[in-house]
Scaffold this motif. Structure first.
Motif, PDB file in Angstrom:
ATOM      1  N   ASP A  54       0.835  -1.231   0.141  1.00  0.00           N
ATOM      2  CA  ASP A  54       0.041   0.085   0.049  1.00  0.00           C
ATOM      3  C   ASP A  54       0.877   1.339   0.222  1.00  0.00           C
ATOM      4  O   ASP A  54       1.680   1.388   1.079  1.00  0.00           O
ATOM      5  CB  ASP A  54      -0.871   0.106   1.275  1.00  0.00           C
ATOM      6  CG  ASP A  54      -1.720   1.062   1.190  1.00  0.00           C
ATOM      7  OD1 ASP A  54      -2.056   1.740   0.063  1.00  0.00           O
ATOM      8  OD2 ASP A  54      -2.423   1.536   2.229  1.00  0.00           O
ATOM      9  N   PRO A  55       0.900   1.778  -1.063  1.00  0.00           N
ATOM     10  CA  PRO A  55       1.876   3.262  -1.021  1.00  0.00           C
ATOM     11  C   PRO A  55       1.218   4.318  -0.473  1.00  0.00           C
ATOM     12  O   PRO A  55      -0.157   4.541  -0.416  1.00  0.00           O
ATOM     13  CB  PRO A  55       1.785   3.646  -2.552  1.00  0.00           C
ATOM     14  CG  PRO A  55       0.273   2.867  -3.040  1.00  0.00           C
ATOM     15  CD  PRO A  55       0.059   1.913  -2.212  1.00  0.00           C
ATOM     16  N   ASP A  56       2.232   5.139  -0.152  1.00  0.00           N
ATOM     17  CA  ASP A  56       1.621   6.395   0.528  1.00  0.00           C
ATOM     18  C   ASP A  56       1.494   7.474  -0.357  1.00  0.00           C
ATOM     19  O   ASP A  56       2.476   8.110  -1.149  1.00  0.00           O
ATOM     20  CB  ASP A  56       2.896   7.138   1.536  1.00  0.00           C
ATOM     21  CG  ASP A  56       2.414   8.236   2.191  1.00  0.00           C
ATOM     22  OD1 ASP A  56       1.675   9.029   1.617  1.00  0.00           O
ATOM     23  OD2 ASP A  56       2.903   8.465   3.425  1.00  0.00           O
ATOM     24  N   LYS A  57      -0.038   7.928  -0.838  1.00  0.00           N
ATOM     25  CA  LYS A  57      -0.263   8.619  -1.978  1.00  0.00           C
ATOM     26  C   LYS A  57       0.215  10.241  -1.740  1.00  0.00           C
ATOM     27  O   LYS A  57       0.577  10.596  -2.808  1.00  0.00           O
ATOM     28  CB  LYS A  57      -1.922   8.368  -2.096  1.00  0.00           C
ATOM     29  CG  LYS A  57      -2.154   7.003  -2.473  1.00  0.00           C
ATOM     30  CD  LYS A  57      -3.890   7.269  -2.744  1.00  0.00           C
ATOM     31  CE  LYS A  57      -4.665   6.860  -1.385  1.00  0.00           C
ATOM     32  NZ  LYS A  57      -4.031   5.723  -0.558  1.00  0.00           N
ATOM     33  N   ALA A  58       0.374  10.623  -0.673  1.00  0.00           N
ATOM     34  CA  ALA A  58       0.599  11.980  -0.351  1.00  0.00           C
ATOM     35  C   ALA A  58       2.051  11.934  -0.663  1.00  0.00           C
ATOM     36  O   ALA A  58       2.405  12.965  -1.376  1.00  0.00           O
ATOM     37  CB  ALA A  58       0.353  12.314   1.057  1.00  0.00           C
ATOM     38  N   GLU A  59       2.815  11.111  -0.366  1.00  0.00           N
ATOM     39  CA  GLU A  59       4.286  11.171  -0.579  1.00  0.00           C
ATOM     40  C   GLU A  59       4.529  10.904  -1.908  1.00  0.00           C
ATOM     41  O   GLU A  59       5.384  11.408  -2.534  1.00  0.00           O
ATOM     42  CB  GLU A  59       5.141   9.925   0.126  1.00  0.00           C
ATOM     43  CG  GLU A  59       6.407  10.061  -0.025  1.00  0.00           C
ATOM     44  CD  GLU A  59       7.266   8.997   0.907  1.00  0.00           C
ATOM     45  OE1 GLU A  59       8.360   8.513   0.589  1.00  0.00           O
ATOM     46  OE2 GLU A  59       6.486   8.245   1.674  1.00  0.00           O
ATOM     47  N   LEU A  60       3.757  10.077  -2.640  1.00  0.00           N
ATOM     48  CA  LEU A  60       3.875   9.834  -4.213  1.00  0.00           C
ATOM     49  C   LEU A  60       3.638  11.330  -4.850  1.00  0.00           C
ATOM     50  O   LEU A  60       4.371  11.582  -5.742  1.00  0.00           O
ATOM     51  CB  LEU A  60       2.923   8.836  -4.682  1.00  0.00           C
ATOM     52  CG  LEU A  60       3.281   7.223  -4.460  1.00  0.00           C
ATOM     53  CD1 LEU A  60       2.089   6.665  -5.060  1.00  0.00           C
ATOM     54  CD2 LEU A  60       4.639   6.959  -5.141  1.00  0.00           C
ATOM     55  N   ILE A  61       2.766  11.800  -4.429  1.00  0.00           N
ATOM     56  CA  ILE A  61       2.210  13.073  -5.160  1.00  0.00           C
ATOM     57  C   ILE A  61       3.398  14.334  -5.062  1.00  0.00           C
ATOM     58  O   ILE A  61       3.809  15.023  -5.832  1.00  0.00           O
ATOM     59  CB  ILE A  61       0.847  13.866  -4.861  1.00  0.00           C
ATOM     60  CG1 ILE A  61      -0.358  12.646  -5.126  1.00  0.00           C
ATOM     61  CG2 ILE A  61       0.586  15.066  -5.133  1.00  0.00           C
ATOM     62  CD1 ILE A  61      -1.816  12.794  -4.746  1.00  0.00           C
ATOM     63  N   GLU A  62       3.841  14.310  -3.586  1.00  0.00           N
ATOM     64  CA  GLU A  62       4.921  15.221  -3.059  1.00  0.00           C
ATOM     65  C   GLU A  62       6.066  14.919  -4.041  1.00  0.00           C
ATOM     66  O   GLU A  62       6.622  16.091  -4.628  1.00  0.00           O
ATOM     67  CB  GLU A  62       5.121  15.113  -1.795  1.00  0.00           C
ATOM     68  CG  GLU A  62       6.129  16.161  -1.298  1.00  0.00           C
ATOM     69  CD  GLU A  62       6.452  16.321   0.314  1.00  0.00           C
ATOM     70  OE1 GLU A  62       7.427  16.230   0.429  1.00  0.00           O
ATOM     71  OE2 GLU A  62       5.250  16.159   0.966  1.00  0.00           O
ATOM     72  N   ASN A  63       6.595  13.666  -4.292  1.00  0.00           N
ATOM     73  CA  ASN A  63       7.714  13.441  -5.129  1.00  0.00           C
ATOM     74  C   ASN A  63       7.445  13.854  -6.569  1.00  0.00           C
ATOM     75  O   ASN A  63       8.228  14.182  -7.173  1.00  0.00           O
ATOM     76  CB  ASN A  63       7.867  12.000  -5.114  1.00  0.00           C
ATOM     77  CG  ASN A  63       8.763  11.467  -3.600  1.00  0.00           C
ATOM     78  OD1 ASN A  63       9.059  12.603  -2.760  1.00  0.00           O
ATOM     79  ND2 ASN A  63       8.415  10.178  -3.150  1.00  0.00           N
ATOM     80  N   ALA A  64       6.147  13.771  -7.144  1.00  0.00           N
ATOM     81  CA  ALA A  64       6.132  14.101  -8.321  1.00  0.00           C
ATOM     82  C   ALA A  64       6.303  15.507  -8.584  1.00  0.00           C
ATOM     83  O   ALA A  64       6.562  16.043  -9.528  1.00  0.00           O
ATOM     84  CB  ALA A  64       4.428  13.639  -8.839  1.00  0.00           C
ATOM     85  N   ILE A  65       5.482  16.070  -7.683  1.00  0.00           N
ATOM     86  CA  ILE A  65       5.784  17.807  -7.779  1.00  0.00           C
ATOM     87  C   ILE A  65       7.239  18.071  -7.752  1.00  0.00           C
ATOM     88  O   ILE A  65       7.692  19.146  -8.501  1.00  0.00           O
ATOM     89  CB  ILE A  65       4.884  18.522  -6.394  1.00  0.00           C
ATOM     90  CG1 ILE A  65       3.276  18.110  -6.618  1.00  0.00           C
ATOM     91  CG2 ILE A  65       5.174  20.038  -6.506  1.00  0.00           C
ATOM     92  CD1 ILE A  65       2.650  18.628  -5.605  1.00  0.00           C
ATOM     93  N   GLU A  66       7.780  17.630  -6.879  1.00  0.00           N
ATOM     94  CA  GLU A  66       9.263  17.976  -6.733  1.00  0.00           C
ATOM     95  C   GLU A  66      10.298  17.772  -8.017  1.00  0.00           C
ATOM     96  O   GLU A  66      10.978  18.455  -8.257  1.00  0.00           O
ATOM     97  CB  GLU A  66      10.026  17.202  -5.591  1.00  0.00           C
ATOM     98  CG  GLU A  66      11.398  17.473  -5.212  1.00  0.00           C
ATOM     99  CD  GLU A  66      11.843  18.676  -5.139  1.00  0.00           C
ATOM    100  OE1 GLU A  66      12.841  19.246  -5.401  1.00  0.00           O
ATOM    101  OE2 GLU A  66      10.987  19.555  -4.488  1.00  0.00           O
TER     102      GLU A  66
END
Length: 433
Positions: A54-66
């Motif tokens: 189960d991935p951390d979706k908030a972390e995924l999106i933050e990394n995508a923005i970065e």
């Protein structure tokens, strides 16, 4: 008259066609953007549904923005809410940490300079040291914000850095975090008569700190300052308004720097106010490859206005300005976005090129096979110089170097700055008689 009407009709027809094509092009561009956003949503949904854990979706999106921000240039980035608060503290207060200015070079966290008197400085860390791990966790490929976050922490807690240094095996250094006061200036009298002011950065207190230093130097000498060495070596920059107000101390009105954004209407000019703090006082500025951004604004302004002689090595070459844009008042963090390039009073863009000294002097002996120092131009996705200029490497034969018997650890650049300032002061005295 008929010809004019026909010509106008043709021109109107061409203009209308251009507008139609422009509108059509914008529509296509908008459609493509929505298609890419839909693709992003599809990828995120697929990861959420099928990834092995189960991935951390908030972390995924933050990394995508970065990742999106890092693709623009090395100085744009995303700050989450915690990082944004840390940035605000570092510009105005104090924090628990080591006292390092770092950047990313070749995917490695690289030290620009340790701050004087901090745990990092006392531990012997040096410019160009690479931090390859923090507490055993690899920093190779880590972003600058992640690395800074790992090194900061509660005062009194130790942190172990694994350091890669040119010509040596990697080694560990354990450093105890301390309160890092955001002190941006230090001063002293060197060789009994020469006022020396060093600026380590440009935060909200820099100009006030500098004014305090100038007053205390004058009190120590018991007379008006006969000259000044302004040391901007390893100064990574900071707030533009502080660079302008520091330059203002030495200028009697006139332009300090201009900022040009994406559109011509975005151009801003910053001028000094009439009346300088140190009229007719000879000034020598010391710079090196670690002098960047706001320190280059000061150096470029005083060099172009013939208000100072610049000694040292060509500066870093960061000729862009970043604007911090809070998201939802900072609750969602902030964007650090490159919004303009800056230009010296003579119209020079130093992006990627740096500012060359009037007198080139090296801190230590330069070996012909020594690796090149990293600069703005070496950073991934660095902005190019819009004038097509490239960094000119100084000919080793043209650089003054310490003599063979120069004592180890003695500051040869400062020694030469003192000599240059002495000569300037003597010429000024001679002209008054």
């Amino acid at each position: 008259m008929r010809l004019h009407i026909l010509a106008s009709a043709v021109a109107f027809g061409l203009g209308a066609a251009a507008l139609a094509m422009s509108a059509e092009g914008e529509d296509r561009s908008r459609e493509e953007t929505f298609r890419q956003l839909e693709l992003f949503g599809d990828v995120l949904a697929r990861i959420e549904a099928d990834y092995v854990s189960d991935p951390d979706k908030a972390e995924l999106i933050e990394n995508a923005i970065e990742g999106m921000m890092k693709s623009l240039d090395p100085h744009s980035g995303y700050l989450n809410a915690e990082d944004f608060r840390d940035m605000q503290v570092s510009q105005s207060g104090s924090y628990g940490g080591l006292g390092l200015e770092v950047t990313i070079r070749d995917d490695l966290v690289t030290i620009i300079a340790p701050m004087a008197g901090t745990p990092a400085d006392n531990a012997g860390l040096r410019t160009n040291d690479r931090i390859v791990a923090v507490d055993g966790d690899s920093m190779i490929g880590a972003g600058i914000d992640e690395a800074v976050d790992r090194m900061r922490g509660a005062v009194g807690e130790p942190v172990t850095l694994t350091i890669a240094r040119e010509g040596e095996d990697a080694f560990d250094v354990t450093i105890v975090r301390d309160t890092i006061e955001v002190t941006s200036a230090s001063w002293r009298v060197v060789e009994e008569t020469i006022p020396y002011l060093r600026l380590m950065g440009f935060n909200e207190n820099t100009t006030d700190n500098a004014l305090q230093g100038l007053q205390e130097l004058q009190d120590e000498l018991g007379r008006p300052l006969p000259g000044l060495i302004l040391d901007l070596r390893n100064n990574p920059g900071g707030l533009v308004d502080q660079a302008v107000s520091i330059s203002d101390l030495f200028l009697d009105g006139g332009e300090v720097v201009s900022m040009r954004g994406r559109h011509a209407r975005d151009t801003q000019r910053y001028n000094a106010t009439p009346g300088e703090r140190l009229p007719n006082v000879p000034v020598v500025i010391l710079i090196n490859e670690g002098s960047a951004s706001a320190s280059e604004i000061v150096t470029g302004a005083l060099q172009d206005r013939q208000r100072a002689t610049v000694v040292g090595m060509t500066s870093f070459g960061k000729g862009s300005m970043q604007t911090v844009i809070p998201l939802r008042g900072g609750r969602d963090g902030a964007l650090r976005l490159t919004t303009a390039r800056y230009y010296t009073p003579a119209g020079r863009s130093i992006q990627g090129t740096g500012i060359a000294p009037d007198i080139a002097v090296s801190y230590r002996e330069i070996k012909e096979d020594a690796p090149r120092r990293f600069t703005e131009a070496n950073l991934p996705n660095a902005l190019t110089n819009e004038n097509g200029s490239e960094r000119e490497e100084l000919d080793v034969q043209e650089i003054e170097q310490p003599p063979a018997d120069w004592p180890e650890g003695e500051d040869y650049q400062l020694h030469r700055a003192v000599e240059v300032l002495h000569a300037m002061m003597e010429r000024q005295q001679a002209s008054l008689h």
